[in-house]
Scaffold this active site. Structure first.
Site, PDB file in Angstrom:
ATOM      1  N   ASP A  21       0.848  -1.186   0.000  1.00 28.00           N
ATOM      2  CA  ASP A  21       0.000   0.000   0.000  1.00 28.00           C
ATOM      3  C   ASP A  21       0.894   1.251   0.000  1.00 28.00           C
ATOM      4  O   ASP A  21       1.744   1.382  -0.873  1.00 28.00           O
ATOM      5  CB  ASP A  21      -0.952  -0.073   1.210  1.00 28.00           C
ATOM      6  CG  ASP A  21      -1.987   1.034   1.242  1.00 28.00           C
ATOM      7  OD1 ASP A  21      -2.954   0.969   0.461  1.00 28.00           O
ATOM      8  OD2 ASP A  21      -1.831   1.968   2.052  1.00 28.00           O
TER       9      ASP A  21
ATOM     10  N   TYR B  99      -2.002  11.285   2.597  1.00 23.39           N
ATOM     11  CA  TYR B  99      -2.859  11.514   1.427  1.00 23.39           C
ATOM     12  C   TYR B  99      -2.938  12.996   1.094  1.00 23.39           C
ATOM     13  O   TYR B  99      -2.970  13.378  -0.086  1.00 23.39           O
ATOM     14  CB  TYR B  99      -4.274  10.991   1.709  1.00 23.39           C
ATOM     15  CG  TYR B  99      -4.373   9.496   1.778  1.00 23.39           C
ATOM     16  CD1 TYR B  99      -4.585   8.740   0.625  1.00 23.39           C
ATOM     17  CD2 TYR B  99      -4.260   8.818   2.987  1.00 23.39           C
ATOM     18  CE1 TYR B  99      -4.683   7.358   0.676  1.00 23.39           C
ATOM     19  CE2 TYR B  99      -4.346   7.443   3.055  1.00 23.39           C
ATOM     20  CZ  TYR B  99      -4.555   6.713   1.896  1.00 23.39           C
ATOM     21  OH  TYR B  99      -4.636   5.347   1.954  1.00 23.39           O
TER      22      TYR B  99
ATOM     23  N   HIS C  91      -7.231  -6.505  -0.721  1.00 24.58           N
ATOM     24  CA  HIS C  91      -6.113  -5.574  -0.602  1.00 24.58           C
ATOM     25  C   HIS C  91      -5.124  -5.951   0.498  1.00 24.58           C
ATOM     26  O   HIS C  91      -3.953  -5.556   0.437  1.00 24.58           O
ATOM     27  CB  HIS C  91      -6.676  -4.174  -0.316  1.00 24.58           C
ATOM     28  CG  HIS C  91      -5.657  -3.103  -0.201  1.00 24.58           C
ATOM     29  ND1 HIS C  91      -4.939  -2.633  -1.279  1.00 24.58           N
ATOM     30  CD2 HIS C  91      -5.200  -2.408   0.881  1.00 24.58           C
ATOM     31  CE1 HIS C  91      -4.105  -1.679  -0.881  1.00 24.58           C
ATOM     32  NE2 HIS C  91      -4.247  -1.531   0.422  1.00 24.58           N
TER      33      HIS C  91
END
Length: 281
Positions: free
Chosen positions: A100, A203, A258
């Site tokens: 990730d 982010y 994921h």
């Protein structure tokens, strides 16, 4: 597995260390909203095979490495943190594994500092340039990445994710097969004051130009993608190999989502061992 720490730039990072002291070094970088614990099942197998593993809680995840402000989580800082770890350990280079966001950091680290990376194994997230290209041109990837715009909304994302005993944050792991206790070991640390904001700042600090400017990778590389990943689509996965100018292996796992290190630690350890033990070409 033992606990260690290192300090860089006034920040102190937590570190999980395992395996024989003279084993080849493997650095494992976690993603969001996890922490170094996501590698426990993988590192146990690497340690048994004779490798020395180092899994840090990265910037914002380590309680004493949680600076204020979005700019403190820019990509340059995230890459520099890994370099500082290698320097602290006295390592000229190491095998690097990332999942990730950890994969994003690993791709950039490898492209910028190939002399510090022996091999790269990236999980879930492909080469940054392949990803941002897919984000701009592939409807499926745009849909899968829609959550990013929510995460970038300051204060609102925190309130929603943490409301009602962090119900929405826990919901991120829906379909993962993780137990309630497994999910809680990731969610509990993020309920500390300022912790979730710090991790969401990864982010908020991200810039498309960083991905577009990511150079090719010139070390032996394995990229692992799962067909059930709700965040990363096939377009970027299949394009990643065009950005690797070295021995390259693409591993597609079927029926997984994921959360690969948690869902399939044996398989991921096997893939990592295949990469780190392969003779240089």
């Amino acid at each position: 597995m033992t606990a260690d720490r290192w300090t860089s730039g006034g920040l102190t990072f937590d570190l999980r260390v395992g395996g024989p002291a003279d084993g080849d070094p493997v650095v494992l970088l976690h993603g969001f909203p996890q922490n170094a614990a996501e590698w426990d099942g993988v590192t146990a197998r690497l340690n048994a095979a004779g490798y020395r593993t180092y899994a840090p809680d990265q910037r914002g995840y380590s309680p004493s490495a949680r600076p204020d402000g979005v700019d403190a989580y820019a990509l340059d800082h995230l890459v520099a943190d890994v370099l500082s770890l290698l320097d602290h350990l006295g390592l000229a280079s190491a095998h690097v594994v990332g999942h990730d966001w950890g994969a994003i950091v690993a791709w950039h680290l490898t492209a910028r500092h190939p002399d510090r990376v022996r091999t790269l194994t990236a999980l879930s997230v492909g080469h940054p340039r392949a990803f941002v290209t897919a984000l701009r041109s592939d409807p499926d990837q745009r849909k899968k990445s829609s959550y990013i715009y929510f995460f970038r909304r300051r204060w609102i994302a925190e309130r929603v994710l943490l409301a009602f005993n962090a119900r929405t944050l826990r919901g991120v792991f829906a379909g993962s097969g993780l137990s309630r206790d497994d999910v809680d070991r990731y969610v509990r640390p993020l309920r500390a004051r300022g912790a979730l904001t710090a991790t969401l700042n990864w982010y908020r600090a991200m810039r498309a130009r960083d991905s577009l400017n990511a150079g090719p990778v010139r070390v032996p590389t394995t990229y692992v993608w799962s067909d059930g990943d709700t965040a990363l689509g096939r377009a970027a996965a299949e394009a990643t190999g065009t950005h690797v100018e070295s021995d390259y292996t693409f591993v597609e796992l079927e029926g997984l989502t994921h959360w690969l290190p948690d869902q399939a630690p044996d398989r991921i350890a096997e893939v990592v061992l295949e990469r780190v033990s392969a003779p240089a070409r």
